[in-house]
Design a protein around this motif. Structure first.
Motif, PDB file in Angstrom:
ATOM      1  N   VAL A  27    -101.655  68.882  -6.136  1.00 47.08           N
ATOM      2  CA  VAL A  27    -101.056  67.648  -6.650  1.00 47.08           C
ATOM      3  C   VAL A  27    -102.069  66.899  -7.517  1.00 47.08           C
ATOM      4  O   VAL A  27    -101.756  66.440  -8.627  1.00 47.08           O
ATOM      5  CB  VAL A  27    -100.567  66.760  -5.488  1.00 47.08           C
ATOM      6  N   SER A  28    -103.306  66.781  -7.026  1.00 42.65           N
ATOM      7  CA  SER A  28    -104.344  66.078  -7.784  1.00 42.65           C
ATOM      8  C   SER A  28    -104.695  66.822  -9.063  1.00 42.65           C
ATOM      9  O   SER A  28    -104.943  66.213 -10.108  1.00 42.65           O
ATOM     10  CB  SER A  28    -105.598  65.904  -6.922  1.00 42.65           C
ATOM     11  N   GLU A  29    -104.694  68.140  -8.987  1.00 47.07           N
ATOM     12  CA  GLU A  29    -105.019  68.956 -10.164  1.00 47.07           C
ATOM     13  C   GLU A  29    -103.972  68.775 -11.262  1.00 47.07           C
ATOM     14  O   GLU A  29    -104.308  68.649 -12.446  1.00 47.07           O
ATOM     15  CB  GLU A  29    -105.097  70.429  -9.749  1.00 47.07           C
ATOM     16  N   VAL A  30    -102.700  68.722 -10.878  1.00 41.80           N
ATOM     17  CA  VAL A  30    -101.619  68.615 -11.860  1.00 41.80           C
ATOM     18  C   VAL A  30    -101.532  67.215 -12.457  1.00 41.80           C
ATOM     19  O   VAL A  30    -101.392  67.038 -13.671  1.00 41.80           O
ATOM     20  CB  VAL A  30    -100.270  69.007 -11.226  1.00 41.80           C
ATOM     21  N   LEU A  31    -101.634  66.192 -11.603  1.00 38.80           N
ATOM     22  CA  LEU A  31    -101.392  64.823 -12.054  1.00 38.80           C
ATOM     23  C   LEU A  31    -102.654  64.106 -12.515  1.00 38.80           C
ATOM     24  O   LEU A  31    -102.559  63.022 -13.120  1.00 38.80           O
ATOM     25  CB  LEU A  31    -100.708  64.020 -10.947  1.00 38.80           C
ATOM     26  N   GLY A  32    -103.828  64.673 -12.220  1.00 37.68           N
ATOM     27  CA  GLY A  32    -105.057  64.024 -12.647  1.00 37.68           C
ATOM     28  C   GLY A  32    -105.363  62.789 -11.825  1.00 37.68           C
ATOM     29  O   GLY A  32    -104.957  62.665 -10.666  1.00 37.68           O
ATOM     30  N   ASP A  54    -104.752  59.358 -12.606  1.00 39.62           N
ATOM     31  CA  ASP A  54    -103.961  58.136 -12.676  1.00 39.62           C
ATOM     32  C   ASP A  54    -102.585  58.276 -12.045  1.00 39.62           C
ATOM     33  O   ASP A  54    -101.556  58.092 -12.684  1.00 39.62           O
ATOM     34  CB  ASP A  54    -103.822  57.690 -14.132  1.00 39.62           C
ATOM     35  N   PHE A  55    -102.555  58.638 -10.776  1.00 42.61           N
ATOM     36  CA  PHE A  55    -101.289  58.619 -10.051  1.00 42.61           C
ATOM     37  C   PHE A  55    -101.501  57.943  -8.710  1.00 42.61           C
ATOM     38  O   PHE A  55    -102.631  57.771  -8.248  1.00 42.61           O
ATOM     39  CB  PHE A  55    -100.712  60.029  -9.894  1.00 42.61           C
ATOM     40  N   THR A  67    -110.340  58.377  -6.941  1.00 49.52           N
ATOM     41  CA  THR A  67    -111.556  57.658  -7.301  1.00 49.52           C
ATOM     42  C   THR A  67    -111.264  56.270  -7.847  1.00 49.52           C
ATOM     43  O   THR A  67    -112.157  55.597  -8.329  1.00 49.52           O
ATOM     44  CB  THR A  67    -112.379  58.441  -8.347  1.00 49.52           C
ATOM     45  N   ASN A  68    -110.022  55.839  -7.786  1.00 52.37           N
ATOM     46  CA  ASN A  68    -109.655  54.495  -8.229  1.00 52.37           C
ATOM     47  C   ASN A  68    -109.015  53.737  -7.077  1.00 52.37           C
ATOM     48  O   ASN A  68    -108.220  54.302  -6.313  1.00 52.37           O
ATOM     49  CB  ASN A  68    -108.662  54.548  -9.398  1.00 52.37           C
ATOM     50  N   ARG A  88     -97.051  55.116 -14.030  1.00 54.41           N
ATOM     51  CA  ARG A  88     -97.903  55.957 -13.195  1.00 54.41           C
ATOM     52  C   ARG A  88     -97.043  56.801 -12.260  1.00 54.41           C
ATOM     53  O   ARG A  88     -96.131  56.270 -11.602  1.00 54.41           O
ATOM     54  CB  ARG A  88     -98.870  55.102 -12.362  1.00 54.41           C
ATOM     55  N   PRO A  89     -97.305  58.108 -12.166  1.00 50.14           N
ATOM     56  CA  PRO A  89     -96.567  58.929 -11.200  1.00 50.14           C
ATOM     57  C   PRO A  89     -96.817  58.438  -9.774  1.00 50.14           C
ATOM     58  O   PRO A  89     -97.933  58.004  -9.444  1.00 50.14           O
ATOM     59  CB  PRO A  89     -97.147  60.330 -11.405  1.00 50.14           C
ATOM     60  N   VAL A  90     -95.782  58.482  -8.946  1.00 47.75           N
ATOM     61  CA  VAL A  90     -95.900  58.122  -7.529  1.00 47.75           C
ATOM     62  C   VAL A  90     -95.466  59.314  -6.688  1.00 47.75           C
ATOM     63  O   VAL A  90     -94.363  59.838  -6.866  1.00 47.75           O
ATOM     64  CB  VAL A  90     -95.047  56.881  -7.191  1.00 47.75           C
TER      65      VAL A  90
END
Length: 554
Positions: A368-373, A375-376, A396-397, A427-429
């Motif tokens: 999930v983190s790899e696909v969305l980067g 800012d989600f 990291t945010n 932003r994707p949720v």
């Protein structure tokens, strides 16, 4: 010019900058909803499936932005349906204003239809609450509620308005918002003493909590960490405050925290607790917490100092102000010896194994983190999935990982996701939930469908109440009492019935394909992820234990 109380409520919300409220109509508030019709171009109302969904949505709105979320409910059962959501926000210090209608003043105390003493019920779980008895005080009461909710240690405020006040008339004129004053004061002597402790320590360790997020002080915290080379850990509420890949970030601490962060806490000579309250999920054994360290606590709330763990030194005030003024007093260090020791602790960290044949929770989170980067927004419910998400989300945010940490509210997730998405439309949720939690709030999927709110839901389904079952395995000799969930829910058909799109996955490749497709959809999706019933959250320190009690395997 005179206005009805119902109009004054809506006009005051608009004056406070409120763009979206969440609620459910009923007899006591029907006139407020009648007023809403007139102001529908100025304020957006989201009709949830019940009031608990409205409370969690207002919470998610507040968590993801720092603004004050707003929920509106009728009297009686409408008001009581808000209670768990209010308590959730209270435990995690989330700014929220809840407005409830009530029976007319003349009927209060007479067991009237849908009458409830909601201010009495919510007094222990709000920063403050009000009953408006005079129409002339309505506008200023709501304005005060917003100020209280977002001042100091943030939290929920309830305003209860009897129906005769809603129907009464009084003069109204727009007013500016009450200024939210920060505690800018600090004791220079205290800061000098703290700086001396930090500069002289050989093995310092920072333990940061949700107060860093609420005070918007993560930049100052990172500056302190980097200048003095102080390793740091975070609580569940502070995920995203520290850079995920930063060398000095040792991740989550406590019951399901990293082995290295717990060992660092055990061996530090100075622990600096910043915006953290020494929860029993972190300070599992208060008599053996950071046994070799002097403990310093910085918090906005004086009542938190020495509440759970006796500290050597406490500073009360706004964290951002304190850190900003502390930084010039801090020396630059390299701490090579201490960091070398901590790197050895990192070698003990639990590393789960990948699999292509079955679905491993850590692989789900990493994909999930790899696909969305970066800012989600991740929202979770409560249970094993919550801990897997916390361990592997890679955030990291700040304000990007939303979860019920203090109260641990199953059923929090979908409502909170709705609030977060409406507050952050670009932003994707992604909601990470379990089969147990999802069944507590899945009715809110219909809310997302109605308003076209795109939420990607990942249901980690082991047909068990996994976290309780995990405890039953490790602590109760496999006496599995009432944790075999075994619902026969068909998540694909359920999604279709609600008007969403559903997927079911049995291996990681199926999940990758399903997730990729869900990202392309315009509306809400539900992805069932079938995981083994014996998957457990590791590492684990049992309640009341220490690092000596670490569990690293089944």
């Amino acid at each position: 010019m005179e206005y009805k109380g119902a109009d004054i409520i809506i006009k005051t919300l608009i004056d406070e900058g409120v763009e979206t409220i969440f609620g459910y109509p009923g007899g006591a508030v029907i006139d407020i909803y009648n007023a809403l019709y007139d102001y529908r171009d100025e304020i957006n109302h989201i009709l949830t499936c019940d009031e608990s969904g409205a409370a969690h949505a207002a919470d998610g709105y507040g968590r993801s932005t720092g603004k004050t979320g707003v929920a509106l409910a009728t009297s009686g059962p409408g008001a009581t349906n808000l209670v768990t959501g209010i308590a959730t926000a209270f435990m995690d210090s989330i700014p929220m204003v809840c407005i409830t209608g009530n029976v007319p003043t003349s009927l209060i105390g007479k067991d009237s239809f849908q009458e409830i003493y909601i201010t009495g019920i919510t007094m222990p779980i709000t920063k403050h609450n009000f009953v408006v008895r005079d129409i002339s005080e309505l506008q200023d009461t709501i304005r005060r509620a917003f100020k209280i909710a977002n001042t100091g240690r943030k939290g929920p405020v309830l305003v209860d308005v009897p129906k005769d006040i809603i129907l009464s008339y009084t003069e109204y004129e727009p007013k500016e918002r009450l200024e939210i004053q920060k505690n800018e004061s600090f004791d220079e002597g205290e800061l000098e003493k703290l700086a001396e402790l930090i500069n002289k320590s050989e093995r310092p360790f920072i333990y940061c909590g949700g107060g860093v997020t609420n005070s918007e002080s993560y930049k100052e915290l990172r500056d302190l960490i980097n200048k003095n080379k102080i390793p740091a850990c975070n609580t569940l509420m502070a995920i995203g405050v520290l850079g995920y890949e930063d060398e000095l970030n040792f991740g989550m601490v406590g019951m399901h925290g990293r082995v290295s962060s717990n060992y660092a806490m055990e061996n530090a000579d100075l622990v600096l607790a910043i915006g953290a309250r020494f929860s029993d999920r972190v300070a599992l054994n208060t008599k053996h917490f950071a046994p070799n360290a002097k403990i310093v606590q910085i918090d906005i709330d004086k009542s938190e100092i020495d509440k759970n763990v006796l500290v050597d030194f406490g500073i009360v005030g706004d964290i951002k102000v304190i850190l900003k003024n502390l930084l010039p007093l801090i020396e630059e260090r390299n701490r090579s010896e201490w960091l070398a020791t901590l790197r050895k602790y990192k070698e003990k960290d639990y590393v789960p194994e990948d699999s292509e044949d079955e679905i491993k929770p850590h692989q789900v989170m990493k994909y999930v983190s790899e696909v969305l980067g970066e800012d989600f927004i991740i929202v979770t419910d409560v249970g094993q999935h919550q801990m897997w998400a916390a361990q592997y989300c890679g955030k990291t945010n700040p304000r990007s990982f939303l979860t019920s940490a203090g109260l641990g509210t199953m059923g929090f997730g979908y409502g909170a996701s709705i609030g977060a998405k409406l507050a952050n439309p670009n932003r994707p949720v992604v909601l990470i939930t379990g089969d147990g939690s999802f069944h507590m709030n899945m009715n809110e999927v219909t809310t997302a469908v109605k308003y076209g709110i795109k939420i990607i839901t990942i249901v980690m389904n082991n047909n068990k109440l996994g976290m309780v079952r995990q405890w039953q395995h490790f602590l109760y000799s496999d006496r599995y009492s009432q944790t075999d969930y075994d619902k026969q829910t068909d998540y694909v058909k359920l999604a279709d019935a609600f008007g969403a799109k559903g997927y079911s996955c049995s291996n990681i490749e199926e999940f990758r394909n399903s997730f990729d497709d869900s990202v392309k959809q315009n509306g809400p999706t539900i992805i069932e992820v079938k995981i083994n019933e014996d998957e457990v959250v590791l590492p684990m320190i049992p309640a009341g234990g220490t690092v000596e009690d670490l569990i690293l395997g089944w």
